[in-house]
Design a protein around this motif. Structure first.
Motif, PDB file in Angstrom:
ATOM      1  N   THR A 138      14.508 -15.528 -18.472  1.00 42.61           N
ATOM      2  CA  THR A 138      15.310 -15.706 -17.765  1.00 42.61           C
ATOM      3  C   THR A 138      15.248 -16.236 -15.800  1.00 42.61           C
ATOM      4  N   GLY A 139      13.914 -16.606 -15.891  1.00 39.60           N
ATOM      5  CA  GLY A 139      12.993 -17.641 -15.038  1.00 39.60           C
ATOM      6  C   GLY A 139      13.213 -16.699 -13.193  1.00 39.60           C
ATOM      7  N   LEU A 140      13.715 -15.520 -14.038  1.00 34.08           N
ATOM      8  CA  LEU A 140      14.345 -14.578 -12.177  1.00 34.08           C
ATOM      9  C   LEU A 140      12.553 -13.905 -12.537  1.00 34.08           C
ATOM     10  N   ALA A 141      12.185 -12.911 -10.956  1.00 38.21           N
ATOM     11  CA  ALA A 141      11.788 -11.702 -10.812  1.00 38.21           C
ATOM     12  C   ALA A 141      12.333 -10.969 -11.529  1.00 38.21           C
ATOM     13  N   ALA A 142      10.826  -9.695 -11.283  1.00 38.62           N
ATOM     14  CA  ALA A 142      11.223  -8.304 -12.115  1.00 38.62           C
ATOM     15  C   ALA A 142      13.426  -8.015 -12.367  1.00 38.62           C
ATOM     16  N   VAL A 143      13.412  -7.863 -10.980  1.00 36.53           N
ATOM     17  CA  VAL A 143      14.915  -6.973 -10.766  1.00 36.53           C
ATOM     18  C   VAL A 143      15.835  -7.644 -11.546  1.00 36.53           C
ATOM     19  N   GLY A 144      15.686  -9.154 -11.263  1.00 36.36           N
ATOM     20  CA  GLY A 144      17.267 -10.070 -11.506  1.00 36.36           C
ATOM     21  C   GLY A 144      16.723 -10.021 -13.064  1.00 36.36           C
ATOM     22  N   VAL A 176       9.613  -2.572  -7.497  1.00 37.97           N
ATOM     23  CA  VAL A 176       9.649  -2.890  -6.616  1.00 37.97           C
ATOM     24  C   VAL A 176       9.414  -2.333  -5.451  1.00 37.97           C
ATOM     25  N   LEU A 177       9.724  -0.215  -5.827  1.00 39.75           N
ATOM     26  CA  LEU A 177       9.028   0.730  -4.918  1.00 39.75           C
ATOM     27  C   LEU A 177       7.483   1.005  -5.255  1.00 39.75           C
ATOM     28  N   SER A 178       7.736   0.680  -6.231  1.00 37.46           N
ATOM     29  CA  SER A 178       5.737   0.743  -6.874  1.00 37.46           C
ATOM     30  C   SER A 178       4.580   0.215  -5.852  1.00 37.46           C
ATOM     31  N   ALA A 179       5.817  -1.245  -5.657  1.00 35.13           N
ATOM     32  CA  ALA A 179       4.997  -2.591  -5.291  1.00 35.13           C
ATOM     33  C   ALA A 179       4.288  -1.997  -3.854  1.00 35.13           C
ATOM     34  N   PHE A 180       5.779  -1.140  -3.214  1.00 37.20           N
ATOM     35  CA  PHE A 180       5.699  -0.816  -1.666  1.00 37.20           C
ATOM     36  C   PHE A 180       4.506   0.786  -1.712  1.00 37.20           C
ATOM     37  N   LEU A 181       4.277   0.866  -2.664  1.00 34.23           N
ATOM     38  CA  LEU A 181       3.942   2.400  -3.219  1.00 34.23           C
ATOM     39  C   LEU A 181       2.484   2.139  -3.407  1.00 34.23           C
ATOM     40  N   ILE A 182       1.683   1.035  -4.375  1.00 30.71           N
ATOM     41  CA  ILE A 182       0.767   0.629  -4.475  1.00 30.71           C
ATOM     42  C   ILE A 182       0.683   0.270  -3.176  1.00 30.71           C
ATOM     43  N   MET A 183       0.803  -1.029  -2.395  1.00 30.46           N
ATOM     44  CA  MET A 183       0.274  -1.480  -1.574  1.00 30.46           C
ATOM     45  C   MET A 183       0.506  -0.563  -0.129  1.00 30.46           C
ATOM     46  N   GLY A 184       0.268   0.209  -0.350  1.00 32.24           N
ATOM     47  CA  GLY A 184       0.544   2.222   0.845  1.00 32.24           C
ATOM     48  C   GLY A 184      -0.912   1.761   0.943  1.00 32.24           C
ATOM     49  N   PHE A 185      -1.701   2.258  -0.271  1.00 31.69           N
ATOM     50  CA  PHE A 185      -3.192   2.572   0.238  1.00 31.69           C
ATOM     51  C   PHE A 185      -4.166   1.211  -0.879  1.00 31.69           C
ATOM     52  N   ALA A 187       5.327  -7.527 -11.947  1.00 26.35           N
ATOM     53  CA  ALA A 187       4.242  -8.283 -11.510  1.00 26.35           C
ATOM     54  C   ALA A 187       4.244  -9.499 -12.318  1.00 26.35           C
ATOM     55  N   MET A 188       4.047  -9.278 -13.865  1.00 15.53           N
ATOM     56  CA  MET A 188       3.719 -10.490 -14.511  1.00 15.53           C
ATOM     57  C   MET A 188       5.078 -11.124 -15.711  1.00 15.53           C
ATOM     58  N   ILE A 189       6.428 -10.066 -14.859  1.00 17.87           N
ATOM     59  CA  ILE A 189       7.533 -10.788 -14.830  1.00 17.87           C
ATOM     60  C   ILE A 189       8.055 -11.303 -13.440  1.00 17.87           C
ATOM     61  N   THR A 190       7.678 -11.372 -12.936  1.00 20.83           N
ATOM     62  CA  THR A 190       7.653 -12.192 -11.592  1.00 20.83           C
ATOM     63  C   THR A 190       6.798 -13.523 -12.123  1.00 20.83           C
ATOM     64  N   GLU A 192       4.154 -10.340  -4.043  1.00 29.60           N
ATOM     65  CA  GLU A 192       5.091 -11.204  -4.618  1.00 29.60           C
ATOM     66  C   GLU A 192       6.296 -11.108  -4.920  1.00 29.60           C
ATOM     67  N   VAL A 193       5.839  -9.311  -5.903  1.00 27.32           N
ATOM     68  CA  VAL A 193       6.871  -8.779  -6.308  1.00 27.32           C
ATOM     69  C   VAL A 193       8.270  -8.245  -5.620  1.00 27.32           C
ATOM     70  N   VAL A 194       8.019  -8.062  -4.383  1.00 31.90           N
ATOM     71  CA  VAL A 194       8.884  -7.538  -3.328  1.00 31.90           C
ATOM     72  C   VAL A 194       9.208  -9.005  -2.541  1.00 31.90           C
ATOM     73  N   VAL A 195       8.680  -9.742  -2.139  1.00 28.18           N
ATOM     74  CA  VAL A 195       8.763 -10.748  -1.528  1.00 28.18           C
ATOM     75  C   VAL A 195       9.788 -11.672  -2.735  1.00 28.18           C
ATOM     76  N   SER A 196       9.692 -11.867  -3.934  1.00 30.24           N
ATOM     77  CA  SER A 196      10.273 -12.379  -4.452  1.00 30.24           C
ATOM     78  C   SER A 196      11.867 -11.758  -4.853  1.00 30.24           C
ATOM     79  N   TYR A 197      12.064 -10.106  -5.530  1.00 30.74           N
ATOM     80  CA  TYR A 197      12.610 -10.058  -5.367  1.00 30.74           C
ATOM     81  C   TYR A 197      13.545 -10.558  -3.737  1.00 30.74           C
ATOM     82  N   LEU A 198      13.359  -9.887  -2.656  1.00 31.98           N
ATOM     83  CA  LEU A 198      14.540 -11.029  -1.525  1.00 31.98           C
ATOM     84  C   LEU A 198      14.725 -11.818  -1.861  1.00 31.98           C
TER      85      LEU A 198
END
Ligand code: PFF
Length: 470
Positions: A69-75, A92-101, A230-233, A323-329
């Motif tokens: 698709t040439g797109l990151a996770a959500v797309g 995207v939520l998982s990325a936030f949760l992992i980056m929460g610790f 992440a690996m989709i991205t 990058e997962v969150v950023v590429s989504y945005l």
């Protein structure tokens, strides 16, 4: 519409960046302490089984979804199925949760770079243990280092793919491999190292429970950076010339290799010093310094190198999470890269502050009975990644056209993927129910049932309201 997409600079660059995402605190900090807590070798065998049966196959699926698709996770997921858009949102939520610790532990590692040269290895084993306990339960110091770690992430991710992530990974990953081999060699040559090797390689299945399986599955996903896109991205940035199954194989092999190497670096030493294997999250920060303390002057050098390597490994992983969150945005919300990075960084900093303070300053949360650190960890690793992986397998196996996958995985028939049929069978028929069964047995067995049910409720809400996510 053809969108021109930034590509990886080279094949080696991609492999190193993807391996850089996979190889991280998960291998060097988490894998050894989980192995210690779950009885050693039996846990490792179950983990390896999940890597071969599930992990590497889900990685191939993620690469295929991203590159086709040439797109990151959500797309990417949305392209194939609107119904499953929520899986991207879970990612995207998982990325936030992992980056929460994750930045909290990254910060500990940075702090230990400095500790290494300011006399940590001159202390007695008891003092080394106490130093760590006092450090992580404090307020200002861990927060300071966590913020430095996050700032490094922000700088790298703001520079974009080629300029930042790839360049950093290219230099830093090989350094890490060499260092670990060095330390593992030192560890196995210590007197009394044999018991540690037996712990690692002679299975004892008497301690295995449903919880062990869930921990091993969660670790397999966490370590390979799977189940959250992440690996989709990363796959979406990969050029059409690369062979996806081959790259997935290399990344998986490197990741498993580093985890086992970390185990070999730690357990022989741990047994040689007469310590308990079930040390918990402090393992690497306590055992490794004790080893270095025994080495005299050389220990300082080894210690310094080790914590630099650990920080580097952490950094090349956390940038992929960000990058997962950023590429989504960028892809879905048309946000500029810099703005996306700063906004994301602020939220992650706030979460990490809560996680860091939960190590000592805050009481455990009511109802959940764990602190923010454990809450973010359990939710991401034991709920979101596994279920995310299950849905990614379902989308790939049941929704994406089989011939589209065959084309993507053989580069339009120009390269070979002899195991395509077997891979497709596993992704479609075996992996989804296997994850489901492991999750059920894990939930029955686990102590933090409330956290698990809370996580599942979030997934259910996301799935039900997925239409709103379009
Ligand atoms: N694989 C990383 C590690 O082992 O430390 C952690 C991680 C990175 C998990 C990226 C998930 C992810 F998407």
């Amino acid at each position: 519409m053809e969108v021109k997409r930034e590509n990886w600079g080279s094949r080696v660059g991609f492999v190193l960046a993807a391996a850089g995402s996979a190889v991280g605190l998960g291998n060097i900090w988490r894998f050894p302490y989980l192995t210690g807590e779950n009885g050693g070798s039996a846990f490792i065998l179950i983990y390896l089984m999940f890597i071969v049966l599930i992990g590497v196959n889900v990685m191939i699926a993620e690469f295929a979804l991203g590159r086709s698709t040439g797109l990151a996770a959500v797309g990417a997921i949305k392209t194939y199925s609107h119904r499953f858009t929520f899986v991207g949102a879970m990612g995207v939520l998982s990325a936030f949760l992992i980056m929460g610790f994750y930045p909290v532990v990254g910060g500990w590692s940075l702090a230990y770079v400095l500790e290494s040269v300011t006399g940590l290895y001159a202390q007695s084993p008891e003092a080394i243990d106490e130093t760590f306990g006092a450090f992580i339960t404090g307020a200002t110091q861990p927060l300071f280092w966590m913020l430095i770690f996050l700032a490094m992430n922000i700088l790298i991710v703001a520079k974009g793919i080629k300029g930042g992530i790839e360049k950093a990974a290219k230099v830093l990953m090989p350094t890490l491999f060499i260092l670990l081999i060095f330390i593992a060699f030192r560890s196995v040559t210590l007197d009394g190292a044999g018991d540690g090797l037996a712990f690692l390689f002679q299975p004892d299945f008497s301690q295995v429970t449903g919880q062990t399986f869930l921990a091993a599955l969660g670790q397999a996903f966490f370590s390979l950076s799977l189940g959250m896109g992440a690996m989709i991205t990363y796959g979406s940035y990969l050029s059409k010339k690369e062979t996806l199954p081959g790259n997935a194989g290399i990344v998986t092999a490197l990741d498993v290799g580093v985890a086992l190497l970390a185990g070999v670096a730690m357990f022989p030493a741990l047994f040689a010093f007469g310590l308990e294997p079930a040390q918990g999250p402090g393992l690497v920060f306590v055992v490794i310094p004790m080893v270095f303390a025994e080495m005299g002057g050389l220990g300082t050098l080894f210690g310094l190198l080790f914590f630099v390597a650990l920080s580097v490994a952490a950094l090349t992983s956390s940038v992929s999470l960000m990058e997962v969150v950023v590429s989504y945005l960028i892809d879905q919300r048309d946000v500029q890269r810099k703005k996306a990075v700063y906004g994301t960084g602020i939220v992650m900093a706030l979460m990490s502050i809560l996680a860091s303070l939960s190590m000592g300053v805050f009481d455990p949360l009511p109802v959940f009975e764990v602190g923010f650190f454990d809450l973010f960890d359990i939710l991401s690793d034991k709920v979101f990644l596994g279920l995310g992986g299950m849905f990614i397998a379902i989308v790939t196996g049941w929704i994406v056209d089989k011939e589209v996958l065959r084309k993507e995985l053989t580069n339009d028939g120009t390269t070979k993927f002899g195991l395509f049929e077997a891979w497709h069978f596993l992704i479609k028929w075996i992996i989804p129910p296997a994850i489901f069964i492991v999750a059920i047995f894990g939930i029955i067995d686990i102590e933090q049932t409330t956290v698990m049910l809370f996580g599942i409720a979030i997934v259910a809400v996301l799935a039900i309201f997925s239409k709103k996510l379009h």
